[in-house]
Design a protein around this motif. Structure first.
Motif, short mmCIF file in Angstrom:
data_model
loop_
_atom_site.label_atom_id
_atom_site.label_comp_id
_atom_site.label_asym_id
_atom_site.label_seq_id
_atom_site.Cartn_x
_atom_site.Cartn_y
_atom_site.Cartn_z
N LEU A 31 9.79 0.34 12.00
CA LEU A 31 9.29 -0.97 12.44
C LEU A 31 8.87 -1.80 11.23
O LEU A 31 7.77 -2.34 11.17
N PRO A 32 9.74 -1.93 10.24
CA PRO A 32 9.31 -2.50 8.95
C PRO A 32 8.77 -3.92 9.04
O PRO A 32 7.83 -4.27 8.34
N ASP A 33 9.34 -4.76 9.89
CA ASP A 33 8.98 -6.17 9.92
C ASP A 33 8.03 -6.53 11.05
O ASP A 33 7.73 -7.71 11.25
N ARG A 34 7.56 -5.54 11.79
CA ARG A 34 6.62 -5.84 12.88
C ARG A 34 5.23 -6.07 12.29
O ARG A 34 4.77 -5.31 11.44
N PRO A 35 4.52 -7.12 12.72
CA PRO A 35 3.16 -7.35 12.23
C PRO A 35 2.26 -6.17 12.55
O PRO A 35 2.34 -5.59 13.65
N PHE A 36 1.38 -5.84 11.61
CA PHE A 36 0.49 -4.70 11.82
C PHE A 36 -0.97 -5.08 11.63
O PHE A 36 -1.75 -5.03 12.59
N LEU A 37 -1.38 -5.50 10.43
CA LEU A 37 -2.81 -5.63 10.13
C LEU A 37 -3.16 -7.06 9.74
O LEU A 37 -2.62 -7.60 8.78
N ALA A 38 -4.11 -7.64 10.49
CA ALA A 38 -4.66 -8.95 10.17
C ALA A 38 -6.18 -8.84 10.11
O ALA A 38 -6.78 -8.11 10.91
N ILE A 39 -6.79 -9.56 9.18
CA ILE A 39 -8.24 -9.64 9.08
C ILE A 39 -8.65 -11.08 9.37
O ILE A 39 -8.22 -12.00 8.67
N GLY A 40 -9.46 -11.28 10.39
CA GLY A 40 -9.87 -12.63 10.74
C GLY A 40 -8.68 -13.50 11.08
O GLY A 40 -7.80 -13.12 11.85
N ASP A 45 -0.17 -8.49 7.75
CA ASP A 45 0.81 -7.74 6.98
C ASP A 45 1.69 -6.94 7.94
O ASP A 45 1.22 -6.47 8.99
N THR A 46 2.93 -6.77 7.57
CA THR A 46 3.83 -5.94 8.37
C THR A 46 3.59 -4.47 8.06
O THR A 46 2.89 -4.11 7.10
N PHE A 47 4.21 -3.60 8.84
CA PHE A 47 4.09 -2.17 8.57
C PHE A 47 4.68 -1.82 7.21
O PHE A 47 4.14 -0.97 6.50
N ARG A 48 5.77 -2.47 6.83
CA ARG A 48 6.35 -2.20 5.51
C ARG A 48 5.38 -2.63 4.42
O ARG A 48 5.17 -1.89 3.44
N GLN A 49 4.78 -3.81 4.54
CA GLN A 49 3.83 -4.28 3.53
C GLN A 49 2.61 -3.36 3.48
O GLN A 49 2.10 -3.06 2.38
N ALA A 50 2.14 -2.90 4.63
CA ALA A 50 1.00 -1.98 4.64
C ALA A 50 1.33 -0.69 3.91
O ALA A 50 0.52 -0.18 3.12
N HIS A 51 2.53 -0.17 4.14
CA HIS A 51 2.95 1.06 3.45
C HIS A 51 3.05 0.83 1.95
O HIS A 51 2.61 1.67 1.14
N GLU A 52 3.58 -0.30 1.55
CA GLU A 52 3.72 -0.61 0.12
C GLU A 52 2.35 -0.73 -0.54
O GLU A 52 2.12 -0.21 -1.64
N HIS A 53 1.43 -1.44 0.11
CA HIS A 53 0.08 -1.59 -0.46
C HIS A 53 -0.61 -0.24 -0.59
O HIS A 53 -1.22 0.06 -1.62
N ALA A 54 -0.53 0.58 0.45
CA ALA A 54 -1.22 1.88 0.43
C ALA A 54 -0.63 2.80 -0.63
O ALA A 54 -1.37 3.48 -1.35
N THR A 55 0.69 2.83 -0.76
CA THR A 55 1.30 3.72 -1.76
C THR A 55 0.99 3.24 -3.17
O THR A 55 0.79 4.06 -4.08
#
Length: 559
Positions: A31-40, A45-55
């Motif tokens: 689900l790389p392009d599905r929205p995942f995490l927003a603050i306020g 960020d998408t799931f792919r962006q979240a994975h990239e940031h965490a790694t």
């Protein structure tokens, strides 16, 4: 109906997939392009962006020497960096230990020193509190700042170094592959009679919480989860973020809770599921009604608890299914109102019998009590590793909680003949009066409806070896304007006689734990003071006031 024991865990997939790291990689792949995490109101960020940031964060943190099984502290507010820092620690196989950013003084010293952690992830604001107690932090070696705000200069007694995460070089590392039985998190519970206890939670337990929320709220990838609980709390951390990760749906986190804008945020986020605790639900319910309150996308709300006096009206007003639960950090959210069942005011639903066994026992003898009889709620897991492994560094507390092979919750409640659980009170908050156990909640609810009351707490103060008198503490918008006789009449009009407080004391503030719970033990210990108002000393009579109220009320057949 709950599924058989052998089916529930099998439906969750192999146990080696019950980790943050596995789900993060899987969602990024599928689900790389599905929205995942927003603050306020920031973009998600998408799931792919979240994975990239965490790694990327994991590769930088690897250079600090963090290894699988190491305890690492996290002390930061709700931001994307905080979430990705938590994910990064999971990728490294570390055991994360979240701290309330409001910790300071001895509470902070205890939280930092107990796990003997070498590394702490923090924002720059946390440094002020850390520097205040720097001389008492014995094992902390490195504070990694996850933001770019200006940082204060260290005092001479600070023995730890401070580095910016952005300044750390990236190091190659292999993502950890922990077992479901390995520790994932140590989460502090607020101590009311002593220091906070660190609950040792396995990957199986944190994954179980996420699955319970997904199944209880029927979350799918089409939902949007809105949450304002902090990330050092079980609800925000595992109930919202981890659930959304496992379900593959977006999650929106608000750093603060504002009851006045709650329904506006639900609409702005297009949220379909959310979570709230009882006092928050009450604050939302007290907001002025709007004609379009029911016009919102929310379909299900996890309520812990759903206040019985307003539950039905809350559901009607906001056109939402409020699913009451009972649980604790130690034992997960293991009791739910079934999704399609009718509301039973005061009921926390049915135990997840496929996961745990809940029994009500006599607090003195630990003998199981029959349906309808109030005792202590105890929990026993039906599968290994899915509830806490003990309190870190507190063997005596662990043994006390686990006596006779059941976890003792400290909560009083009962199971009815149909197997529905009813929470009555904390055992320590239980008030014994006129041969009856009465709940502080009912007294506090009545007091909170009096004009000008901001918050209140009812406790029992000893009247004899087996009886209590009720004392009510109140914080009001203007204490000097409160007419205590009128307030007392209000209480007599809204409570059974056995619950009407004898003593009332107006205070400027109520003592609180680091997680903002009222420290009732401290209020009990304060007892009756020179500033305590006593209705008997004031010459009042509950019976006479009650008779006056009844005579003033319209009766059937009268104009």
């Amino acid at each position: 109906m709950n599924r058989p024991d052998t089916e529930v865990l099998a439906s969750w997939g192999p146990s080696n997939t019950w980790t943050i790291g596995w789900h993060l990689a899987d969602r990024a792949a599928h689900l790389p392009d599905r929205p995942f995490l927003a603050i306020g109101t920031d973009p998600a960020d998408t799931f792919r962006q979240a994975h990239e940031h965490a790694t990327r964060l994991a590769s930088r943190l690897a250079g600090t020497g963090i290894r699988p099984g190491d305890f690492v502290l996290v002390m930061a507010p709700t931001t994307k960096a905080t979430v990705y820092g938590w994910f990064a620690l999971s990728l490294l196989g570390a055991v994360d230990v979240p701290l309330n950013p409001a910790y300071r003084g001895q509470t902070l010293v205890h939280g930092v020193n107990l796990p003997a952690a070498r590394v702490l992830l923090a924002d720059s604001a946390a440094l002020h509190r850390l520097y205040e107690v720097a001389a008492r932090l014995h094992t902390l070696q490195t504070v990694v700042l996850i933001d770019d705000s200006p940082a204060p200069a260290p005092p001479p007694e600070a023995r730890f170094q401070v580095v910016r995460l952005a300044d750390l070089p990236e190091h190659p590392y292999s993502p950890a592959t922990p077992r479901h039985s390995d520790l994932s998190t140590v989460l502090y519970t607020s101590g009311t009679t002593g220091p906070a206890k660190g609950v040792m939670m396995t990957h199986a337990q944190t994954h179980t919480i996420a699955r319970e929320c997904i199944e209880g709220l029927r979350i799918t990838g089409e939902d949007v989860f809105y949450c304002f609980h902090p990330l050092f709390h079980m609800a925000g951390r595992f109930g919202a973020v981890y659930s959304a990760l496992v379900a593959g749906c977006p999650v929106v986190l608000d750093p603060v809770f504002d009851p006045a804008t709650w329904i506006d945020r639900i609409r702005a986020c297009n949220a379909t599921v959310s979570i709230a605790h009882g006092p928050m639900i009450e604050m939302i319910h007290r907001q002025p009604r709007r004609p379009d309150d029911a016009d919102n996308p929310l379909r299900a709300l996890l309520a812990a608890p759903l206040p019985a006096a307003i539950g039905a009206d809350f559901e009607r007003r906001f056109a939402v299914r409020a699913l009451e639960t009972w649980g604790m950090t130690e034992v997960t959210a293991c009791c739910w109102r079934p999704y399609d069942s009718e509301l039973r005011p005061g009921s926390a639903g049915r135990p997840r019998d496929d996961l745990v066994e809940i029994a009500i026992v006599d607090p003195e003898t630990d003998e199981v009590l029959p349906p309808g009889q109030v005792g202590e709620i105890t929990v026993r897991p039906r599968h290994p590793w899915i509830i806490m492994q003990g309190y870190f560094g507190m063997p005596e507390q662990t043994v006390r909680a686990w006596r006779n092979l059941r976890f003792h919750s400290g909560d009083a409640g009962y199971l009815d003949a149909d197997g529905h659980l009813y929470f009555v009170d904390r055992l320590g908050d239980r008030i014994r009066r006129k041969a009856e156990n009465i709940s502080s909640y009912d007294i506090e609810y009545a007091a909170a409806t009096y004009p000008g009351v901001l918050e209140c707490a009812a406790v029992g103060v000893p009247a004899s070896h087996s009886e209590d008198e009720v004392k009510l503490y109140l914080r009001c918008s203007d204490n000097s304007a409160v007419d205590l006789r009128d307030l007392f009449t209000h209480l007599v009009a809204n409570l059974p006689h056995s619950m009407v407080p004898r003593y009332i004391e107006l205070v400027d503030e109520l003592p609180r734990t680091p997680t903002d719970k009222i420290r009732k033990q401290a209020l009990r210990e304060r007892g009756v003071t020179a500033t305590t108002w006593d209705y008997k000393a004031a010459g009042l009579s509950i019976r006479q006031i009650s008779q006056q109220l009844e005579s003033a009320s319209p009766r059937e057949g009268t104009a």
